[in-house]
Write an enzyme that holds these catalytic residues in place. Structure first.
Site, mmCIF file in Angstrom:
data_model
loop_
_atom_site.group_PDB
_atom_site.id
_atom_site.type_symbol
_atom_site.label_atom_id
_atom_site.label_comp_id
_atom_site.label_asym_id
_atom_site.label_seq_id
_atom_site.Cartn_x
_atom_site.Cartn_y
_atom_site.Cartn_z
ATOM 1 N N PRO A 2 0.273 -42.180 50.183
ATOM 2 C CA PRO A 2 -0.054 -42.240 48.759
ATOM 3 C C PRO A 2 -0.577 -43.619 48.378
ATOM 4 O O PRO A 2 0.039 -44.635 48.689
ATOM 5 C CB PRO A 2 1.290 -41.936 48.081
ATOM 6 C CG PRO A 2 2.058 -41.152 49.097
ATOM 7 C CD PRO A 2 1.644 -41.710 50.418
ATOM 8 N N GLU A 3 -1.742 -43.616 47.698
ATOM 9 C CA GLU A 3 -2.367 -44.875 47.290
ATOM 10 C C GLU A 3 -2.329 -44.983 45.770
ATOM 11 O O GLU A 3 -1.552 -44.288 45.109
ATOM 12 C CB GLU A 3 -3.784 -44.934 47.863
ATOM 13 C CG GLU A 3 -3.801 -44.782 49.385
ATOM 14 C CD GLU A 3 -5.192 -44.833 49.982
ATOM 15 O OE1 GLU A 3 -6.072 -45.500 49.389
ATOM 16 O OE2 GLU A 3 -5.420 -44.210 51.036
ATOM 17 N N LYS A 62 1.047 -49.625 44.812
ATOM 18 C CA LYS A 62 1.780 -48.518 45.423
ATOM 19 C C LYS A 62 3.251 -48.481 45.024
ATOM 20 O O LYS A 62 3.979 -47.575 45.447
ATOM 21 C CB LYS A 62 1.662 -48.615 46.952
ATOM 22 C CG LYS A 62 0.221 -48.502 47.466
ATOM 23 C CD LYS A 62 0.169 -48.594 48.974
ATOM 24 C CE LYS A 62 -1.264 -48.532 49.477
ATOM 25 N NZ LYS A 62 -1.339 -48.605 50.956
ATOM 26 N N ARG A 129 9.607 -38.753 56.798
ATOM 27 C CA ARG A 129 9.538 -39.780 57.846
ATOM 28 C C ARG A 129 10.380 -41.013 57.537
ATOM 29 O O ARG A 129 10.419 -41.945 58.334
ATOM 30 C CB ARG A 129 8.071 -40.197 58.065
ATOM 31 C CG ARG A 129 7.214 -39.082 58.625
ATOM 32 C CD ARG A 129 5.789 -39.540 58.857
ATOM 33 N NE ARG A 129 5.716 -40.618 59.843
ATOM 34 C CZ ARG A 129 4.585 -41.225 60.203
ATOM 35 N NH1 ARG A 129 3.432 -40.845 59.657
ATOM 36 N NH2 ARG A 129 4.600 -42.202 61.075
ATOM 37 N N LYS A 176 -10.605 -66.711 53.131
ATOM 38 C CA LYS A 176 -10.131 -66.094 54.371
ATOM 39 C C LYS A 176 -11.304 -65.760 55.274
ATOM 40 O O LYS A 176 -12.437 -65.582 54.799
ATOM 41 C CB LYS A 176 -9.327 -64.824 54.068
ATOM 42 C CG LYS A 176 -8.076 -65.063 53.240
ATOM 43 C CD LYS A 176 -7.370 -63.747 52.920
ATOM 44 C CE LYS A 176 -6.121 -63.974 52.079
ATOM 45 N NZ LYS A 176 -5.090 -64.710 52.835
ATOM 46 N N ASN A 195 -6.236 -46.639 52.780
ATOM 47 C CA ASN A 195 -7.305 -46.395 53.746
ATOM 48 C C ASN A 195 -8.509 -45.681 53.130
ATOM 49 O O ASN A 195 -9.649 -46.142 53.254
ATOM 50 C CB ASN A 195 -6.759 -45.588 54.928
ATOM 51 C CG ASN A 195 -7.613 -45.756 56.172
ATOM 52 O OD1 ASN A 195 -8.121 -46.838 56.429
ATOM 53 N ND2 ASN A 195 -7.793 -44.684 56.923
#
Length: 449
Positions: A2-3, A62, A129, A176, A195
């Protein structure tokens, strides 16, 4: 996982069914991972929230939390497979191919909140999970984002639009040197991007996911900023209902990896899958072209720079080896002298196979023969006659160490053969006519051995 859009869906339904209502009772399933990793326990969670009233539900990326009428407040993360289910509503953001039987309480539940009032409603946190997290944060509601883990996460593209500006994004990218996809997935930089959201943002911005974050110009950073806000806003407004996403989005066509005649857009452009930042990335190479250095290119350049150094080191190695060879050639006579004093066990093994003797028998016979040949001719004749009984006795003793013969006849034959061997050796008188020559021959034989 879940995003930002899926979490916005959970927050929407929690507000719909719990805000302004009291939690009458809580059923919990003890889980030392889901609760324990968050620094609490199922018993503490149950005791802290029973009888509390829900004031609001909020989100940062999230993470989401329920604002209670008094601390502590429950802070939750869904992990990879976590979800919030309601007994009186369907909150799934996609329809499985096979319809699941509705069971209550649901499988893999970690807690169930029984909500007071009408309509009857129970709220369940499920996680097959066990990668989700449930915490209790004992601070005032307006200070929640100043506590761990929220303060370690970056700004939310929807909640923090005033922070996540183009200038802020430009500074972050240039600070970065990592693949841009990896930077977007890191929640410490930007909260809520997962993702599929990251792939969609890069596709809409026409940026290759492997390209380093500090290689983009102002135009590319502007496209990336606009695509980030557009994708996240649509995902949250539609509550992650993909059927409402624009038809031009990559998200509709990225799920057919490995299937025949799949992985193509309606325009015919091919979708390629790469591994970036530890995640599989869907890329349309004809659209997302490299305009700067990527991780693989930099690695090749570093290897090319190191090759001359490695060759230089290898070039220096043959010189000492040649010198060593010259030293070995100078020292060969000395080495032969040393080798002559040592026995040669490897060549001695080949002799027994041809003559059928054991190694010890042959070695003793050769030693006795050499001792007799070292003396002048006359002395050797006398000693050979005197040494006959002794040598015969020695041979019998050595033969006795062998396994017993199967019959008396065989043993007699072997004894006879053992006695005859020294006589045959003693008759080699003609060869001893020149003692000096024989001495040189024996020394050369020893060196060869």
């Amino acid at each position: 996982m879940p995003e930002i859009g899926e979490v916005a869906r959970v927050v929407h339904y929690l507000k719909k069914h719990t805000v302004g209502r009291t939690i009458n009772a809580i059923k919990t399933e003890d889980d030392p991972i889901v609760y324990g990793k968050g620094g609490t326990s199922a018993a503490e969670f149950q005791e802290a929230l029973t009888g509390k009233r829900v004031v609001d539900v909020r989100q940062q990326g999230k993470y989401f939390w329920m604002v209670m009428d008094s601390p502590p407040h429950p802070l939750m993360h869904l992990g990879m497979t976590g979800w919030i289910k309601f007994s009186n509503d369907d909150t799934a953001y996609y329809r499985p191919v096979k319809e699941e039987e509705k069971v209550w309480p649901p499988k893999f539940m970690k807690f169930i909140l029984e909500i007071e009032g009408s309509p009857d409603c129970q709220v369940a946190f499920v996680d097959p999970r066990r990668l989700g997290r449930v915490r209790l944060v004992n601070v005032d509601a307006d200070k929640m984002r100043q506590t761990t883990p929220l303060k370690e996460n970056g700004p939310d593209p929807i909640v923090d639009k005033d922070i996540l500006t183009r200038e802020w994004l430009k500074t972050k990218l240039n600070s970065k040197k990592v693949p841009i996809k990896a930077l977007l997935l890191d929640q410490a930089n930007i909260s809520g991007v997962g993702n599929w959201v990251g792939d969609e943002v890069l596709y809409q911005a026409k940026i290759h996911p492997e390209q380093y974050s500090n290689t983009f110009d102002d135009e590319q950073i502007g496209r990336l900023h606009d695509a980030l806000f557009e994708v996240c806003q649509v995902a949250c407004e539609t509550l992650a209902d993909s059927s409402q996403f624009p038809k031009s989005w990559l998200m509709h066509y990225r799920w057919s990896k490995g299937k025949t005649n799949a992985n193509t857009l309606p325009t015919g452009e091919k979708i390629t899958f790469l591994k970036v930042g530890g995640r599989t990335s869907a890329v349309v190479l004809s659209v997302q072209k490299k305009t700067g250095a990527v991780a693989s290119d930099v690695k090749k350049e570093d290897e090319e720079d190191e090759k001359p150094k490695a060759r230089g080191k290898q070039a220096k190695q043959p010189a000492p080896k040649k010198k060593d060879l010259d030293d070995d050639e100078d020292e060969k006579p000395k080495a032969r002298g040393k080798q002559a004093k040592k026995p040669a066990p490897q060549k001695a093994k080949a002799v027994p196979k041809s003559k059928g003797k054991k190694r010890k028998d042959i070695a003793s016979d050769e030693e006795s023969e050499e001792e007799s040949e070292d003396e002048p001719e006359e002395e050797s004749e006398e000693e050979s006659e005197e040494e006959k009984p002794k040598k015969a006795t020695l041979v019998r003793t050595q033969k006795a160490s062998k396994p017993a013969a199967t019959s008396n006849g065989d043993s007699k034959k072997r004894k006879g053969a053992a006695v005859k061997e020294p006589r045959a050796k003693a008759t080699k008188k003609p060869k001893q006519e020149e003692p000096a020559a024989n001495l040189r021959q024996r020394r050369s034989t020893r060196i060869k051995r």
